[in-house]
Design a protein around this motif. Structure first.
Motif, PDB file in Angstrom:
ATOM      1  N   GLU A 286      40.874  30.706  18.258  1.00 46.96           N
ATOM      2  CA  GLU A 286      40.448  29.451  19.258  1.00 46.96           C
ATOM      3  C   GLU A 286      41.770  28.977  20.089  1.00 46.96           C
ATOM      4  N   ASP A 287      43.021  29.127  19.552  1.00 48.45           N
ATOM      5  CA  ASP A 287      44.006  28.847  20.177  1.00 48.45           C
ATOM      6  C   ASP A 287      44.114  29.717  21.565  1.00 48.45           C
ATOM      7  N   LEU A 288      43.795  31.095  21.648  1.00 48.73           N
ATOM      8  CA  LEU A 288      43.804  31.758  22.526  1.00 48.73           C
ATOM      9  C   LEU A 288      42.718  31.633  23.642  1.00 48.73           C
ATOM     10  N   ALA A 289      41.687  31.217  23.140  1.00 47.36           N
ATOM     11  CA  ALA A 289      40.528  30.938  24.056  1.00 47.36           C
ATOM     12  C   ALA A 289      40.683  29.754  24.672  1.00 47.36           C
ATOM     13  N   SER A 290      41.974  28.734  24.133  1.00 45.30           N
ATOM     14  CA  SER A 290      42.028  27.534  24.836  1.00 45.30           C
ATOM     15  C   SER A 290      42.944  27.646  26.178  1.00 45.30           C
ATOM     16  N   ASP A 291      43.834  28.946  25.930  1.00 46.82           N
ATOM     17  CA  ASP A 291      44.805  28.962  26.800  1.00 46.82           C
ATOM     18  C   ASP A 291      44.888  30.592  26.957  1.00 46.82           C
ATOM     19  N   PRO A 292      43.933  31.074  27.687  1.00 42.13           N
ATOM     20  CA  PRO A 292      43.811  32.954  27.604  1.00 42.13           C
ATOM     21  C   PRO A 292      44.913  33.391  28.292  1.00 42.13           C
ATOM     22  N   HIS A 293      46.047  33.288  28.082  1.00 39.32           N
ATOM     23  CA  HIS A 293      47.232  34.015  28.839  1.00 39.32           C
ATOM     24  C   HIS A 293      48.284  34.555  27.512  1.00 39.32           C
ATOM     25  N   LEU A 294      49.132  35.433  27.853  1.00 43.42           N
ATOM     26  CA  LEU A 294      49.824  36.049  26.934  1.00 43.42           C
ATOM     27  C   LEU A 294      51.306  36.281  27.667  1.00 43.42           C
ATOM     28  N   ILE A 295      52.148  35.960  26.829  1.00 44.98           N
ATOM     29  CA  ILE A 295      53.734  36.510  27.199  1.00 44.98           C
ATOM     30  C   ILE A 295      53.618  37.820  27.567  1.00 44.98           C
ATOM     31  N   PRO A 296      54.279  37.974  28.938  1.00 52.19           N
ATOM     32  CA  PRO A 296      54.274  39.567  29.448  1.00 52.19           C
ATOM     33  C   PRO A 296      54.747  40.709  28.338  1.00 52.19           C
ATOM     34  N   GLY A 297      54.037  41.576  28.075  1.00 51.04           N
ATOM     35  CA  GLY A 297      54.263  42.686  27.216  1.00 51.04           C
ATOM     36  C   GLY A 297      53.864  42.533  25.811  1.00 51.04           C
ATOM     37  N   SER A 298      53.245  41.265  25.416  1.00 51.15           N
ATOM     38  CA  SER A 298      52.850  41.116  24.222  1.00 51.15           C
ATOM     39  C   SER A 298      51.680  41.842  23.628  1.00 51.15           C
ATOM     40  N   VAL A 299      51.749  41.837  22.147  1.00 52.09           N
ATOM     41  CA  VAL A 299      50.520  42.439  21.698  1.00 52.09           C
ATOM     42  C   VAL A 299      49.681  41.367  20.766  1.00 52.09           C
TER      43      VAL A 299
ATOM     44  N   GLY B  41      59.062  28.845  35.518  1.00 49.79           N
ATOM     45  CA  GLY B  41      59.285  30.076  35.962  1.00 49.79           C
ATOM     46  C   GLY B  41      58.861  31.120  34.877  1.00 49.79           C
ATOM     47  N   ALA B  42      58.211  30.793  33.735  1.00 54.68           N
ATOM     48  CA  ALA B  42      58.114  31.625  32.837  1.00 54.68           C
ATOM     49  C   ALA B  42      56.709  32.343  33.016  1.00 54.68           C
ATOM     50  N   PRO B  43      56.471  33.595  33.409  1.00 55.71           N
ATOM     51  CA  PRO B  43      55.156  34.264  33.683  1.00 55.71           C
ATOM     52  C   PRO B  43      54.196  34.201  32.513  1.00 55.71           C
ATOM     53  N   SER B  44      52.919  34.432  32.764  1.00 53.23           N
ATOM     54  CA  SER B  44      52.198  34.538  31.294  1.00 53.23           C
ATOM     55  C   SER B  44      50.853  35.448  32.242  1.00 53.23           C
ATOM     56  N   VAL B  45      50.546  36.337  31.515  1.00 52.82           N
ATOM     57  CA  VAL B  45      49.468  37.225  31.811  1.00 52.82           C
ATOM     58  C   VAL B  45      48.163  37.017  31.542  1.00 52.82           C
ATOM     59  N   ALA B  46      47.124  36.871  32.442  1.00 55.30           N
ATOM     60  CA  ALA B  46      45.796  36.639  32.366  1.00 55.30           C
ATOM     61  C   ALA B  46      45.310  37.555  31.048  1.00 55.30           C
ATOM     62  N   ALA B  47      44.846  37.210  30.053  1.00 57.10           N
ATOM     63  CA  ALA B  47      44.636  38.153  28.850  1.00 57.10           C
ATOM     64  C   ALA B  47      43.327  38.753  29.403  1.00 57.10           C
TER      65      ALA B  47
ATOM     66  N   PHE C 101      46.939  39.925  37.411  1.00 61.56           N
ATOM     67  CA  PHE C 101      47.846  39.747  35.995  1.00 61.56           C
ATOM     68  C   PHE C 101      48.173  38.501  36.087  1.00 61.56           C
ATOM     69  N   HIS C 102      48.003  37.558  37.203  1.00 60.54           N
ATOM     70  CA  HIS C 102      48.738  36.222  37.115  1.00 60.54           C
ATOM     71  C   HIS C 102      50.451  36.380  37.082  1.00 60.54           C
ATOM     72  N   LEU C 103      50.890  37.451  37.763  1.00 59.83           N
ATOM     73  CA  LEU C 103      52.378  37.607  37.418  1.00 59.83           C
ATOM     74  C   LEU C 103      52.985  37.403  38.891  1.00 59.83           C
ATOM     75  N   ARG C 104      52.546  36.498  39.667  1.00 67.84           N
ATOM     76  CA  ARG C 104      53.368  36.309  40.907  1.00 67.84           C
ATOM     77  C   ARG C 104      54.603  35.132  40.576  1.00 67.84           C
ATOM     78  N   THR C 105      55.650  35.800  40.352  1.00 63.41           N
ATOM     79  CA  THR C 105      56.860  35.039  40.064  1.00 63.41           C
ATOM     80  C   THR C 105      57.919  35.323  41.378  1.00 63.41           C
ATOM     81  N   GLU C 106      58.905  34.397  41.359  1.00 68.59           N
ATOM     82  CA  GLU C 106      59.839  34.688  42.457  1.00 68.59           C
ATOM     83  C   GLU C 106      60.496  36.255  42.713  1.00 68.59           C
ATOM     84  N   ALA C 107      60.904  36.479  41.418  1.00 66.93           N
ATOM     85  CA  ALA C 107      61.473  37.954  41.322  1.00 66.93           C
ATOM     86  C   ALA C 107      60.484  38.960  41.807  1.00 66.93           C
TER      87      ALA C 107
END
Length: 271
Positions: free
Chosen positions: A31-44, A103-109, A192-198
């Motif tokens: 339910e927490d993921l459903a409320s914010d369906p994004h992941l820290i890059p590279g996470s499982v 500046g912290a990127p998050s991946v669209a799950a 993946f919603h990974l548009r960061t400056e770098a």
């Protein structure tokens, strides 16, 4: 005072996208993921109750456990893993802290393809040059560290994708491919919603090299030269990909915190 087995969002951000990134395990409740369906890059994603899967996934690598707020779930599991001999930390403040960090990127799950086995499986044309090395680098560093890639004859990509359940990329008339003037690397950053400056800075170099538009970035010509050299140095596409990972790791560090550094040999130097 921060706990001795805690890592801050800022500290983790410096590691994400690099070869030194820890195994990041997201144990948030569904339910927490459903409320914010994004992941820290590279996470499982794994449930905190599946200790066998956790032990197998972590192996002997350093890991960071992430829950919603960095409290009972992640602190408890990190301590449990440390008791079993693992180098485990929990993310101080959890996903809330990561989400609030500039500046912290998050991946669209929802954009991550379904895995084949434990990891995503991708297929593309053999003899890769630029996009077909840059995209696997992006996926392994920011989406799925264990992603597998198949390199096959162009005429066989579609059939291999159907037979093995692989996701085709950098192939005409597929979802993960060029879009207008943008290349496949750009498409993946968007989806993946990974548009960061770098990553945007790196994407400009990749686009310039891949579409022969060296006016976009002076580094594009260098990336093309390196890519052509790699393709001629390795007959095996997987060996070339492994070598290419090091190249893009270096380009990413340049794009993240070295892009404004120059180098010159002073004209008045005598030796």
């Amino acid at each position: 005072m921060a706990a001795p087995n805690a890592i801050t969002a800022q500290q983790l951000l410096r590691l994400v996208g690099t070869p030194k990134a820890p195994t990041i395990v997201d144990i948030r409740l569904d339910e927490d993921l459903a409320s914010d369906p994004h992941l820290i890059p590279g996470s499982v994603r794994l449930p905190h109750t599946d200790l066998d899967a956790l032990h197998e996934r972590v192996g002997g690598q350093p890991c960071v456990i992430v829950c919603q707020k960095g409290r009972k779930l992640s602190q408890g599991l990190a301590s449990w893993l440390r008791g079993d001999g693992h180098e485990a930390e929990f993310l101080d403040g959890g996903m809330f802290a990561w989400r609030d960090l500039a500046g912290a990127p998050s991946v669209a799950a929802g954009a991550i393809p379904k895995p084949v086995g434990d990891h995503t499986l991708w297929v593309t044309r053999h003899r890769p040059k630029i996009d077909r090395i840059a995209c696997p680098w992006l996926i392994r560093r920011f989406v799925d560290p264990g992603a597998r890639f198949l390199f096959v004859a162009p005429a066989e990509v579609e059939s291999v994708a159907e037979r093995f359940g692989a996701v085709p990329f950098d192939v005409e008339n597929t979802f993960w491919s060029h879009r207008g003037d943008a290349c496949t690397f750009d498409a993946m950053l968007d989806e993946f919603h990974l548009r960061t400056e770098a990553l945007n800075r790196l994407a400009t170099v990749v686009r310039g090299a891949d579409t022969n538009r060296h006016d976009l970035a002076p580094e594009a010509a260098g990336l093309l030269a390196i890519s052509v050299g790699l393709s001629r140095q390795y007959r095996d596409d997987h060996q070339q990909l492994q070598a290419g990972m090091d190249i893009y790791d270096a380009y990413y560090r340049w794009a993240r915190d070295g892009f404004d550094e120059g180098h010159d040999w002073p004209a008045d130097r005598k030796s």
